[in-house]
Design a protein around this motif. Structure first.
Motif, PDB file in Angstrom:
ATOM      1  N   ARG A  15       8.308 -24.292   5.376  1.00  0.00           N
ATOM      2  CA  ARG A  15       9.125 -23.113   5.663  1.00  0.00           C
ATOM      3  C   ARG A  15      10.372 -23.087   4.792  1.00  0.00           C
ATOM      4  N   THR A  33      13.297 -16.946   8.689  1.00  0.00           N
ATOM      5  CA  THR A  33      12.516 -18.061   8.159  1.00  0.00           C
ATOM      6  C   THR A  33      11.296 -17.491   7.461  1.00  0.00           C
ATOM      7  N   VAL A  35       7.616 -18.311   5.310  1.00  0.00           N
ATOM      8  CA  VAL A  35       6.558 -19.302   5.146  1.00  0.00           C
ATOM      9  C   VAL A  35       6.443 -19.588   3.654  1.00  0.00           C
ATOM     10  N   ASP A  43       7.221 -16.183  -1.101  1.00  0.00           N
ATOM     11  CA  ASP A  43       8.510 -16.545  -0.506  1.00  0.00           C
ATOM     12  C   ASP A  43       9.647 -16.373  -1.513  1.00  0.00           C
TER      13      ASP A  43
END
Length: 188
Positions: A15, A33, A35, A43
């Motif tokens: 994460r 948050t 992944v 991300d």
């Protein structure tokens, strides 16, 4: 202290925690948050989009140094991640800041807030990003911007090191992110 929103990134193997501060640079707050997506870097694209949407003046990325201050495998992974962010959002400087105890601080804060260990997973990365960013903001208010700024792809990083007079010397860093003196002087 420079005004403007900063976005903090606490990257883990699973994460990525994000935090941001207010435009005055006073208070760090959790954002979300993400992944990790090592295969496609979705991300990293989300971090770039978040930085642009907030008009961030800087991205603060945690650098997990070893307790003795050396750069081990985790730090090298963070340096690679920093390179990806720099390529995705080149208009926003990325500052690498020592995060050795940010996760420990986040765990303590979450425990003090009454959360159970099982509940930590969803928010501990955000909380660590908040701890990292707040420490960075507090240090900058004292006239010392911690860490170093990444300015280019791996092998061409430049670091800013502040001296007591508020000026800094620009340094070239090797592929591992270790600073090497560079011939030019710059303002800090």
């Amino acid at each position: 202290m420079r005004p403007g929103v900063r976005l903090a990134v606490d990257v883990g193997s699973v994460r990525v925690g994000l935090a941001a501060c207010d435009p005055a640079g006073v208070i760090a707050s959790p954002v979300r948050t993400l992944v990790r997506d090592p295969g496609h870097d979705a991300d990293v694209a989300e971090i770039a989009a978040e930085a642009r949407a907030r008009g961030a003046v800087e991205i603060v990325l945690g650098l997990p140094l070893s307790l003795d201050g050396s750069e081990g495998p985790a730090a090298l992974r963070a340096l690679d991640y920093a390179d990806k962010i720099v390529r995705s959002v080149p208009e926003v400087p990325v500052r690498l800041v020592d995060e050795r105890l940010s996760t420990v601080g986040a765990h303590r804060a979450l425990h003090a807030a009454g959360l159970k260990e099982k509940q930590f997973r969803a928010v501990v990365d955000q909380a660590a990003a908040v701890v990292l960013l707040q420490a960075t903001l507090d240090a900058e208010r004292t006239g010392h911007a911690p860490g170093r700024v990444v300015a280019g792809p791996k092998g061409r990083r430049k670091a800013r090191h502040r001296g007591q007079g508020g000026t800094g010397t620009e340094q070239q860093a090797d592929a591992g992110g270790r600073a090497r003196p560079h011939a030019t002087e710059g303002k800090g």
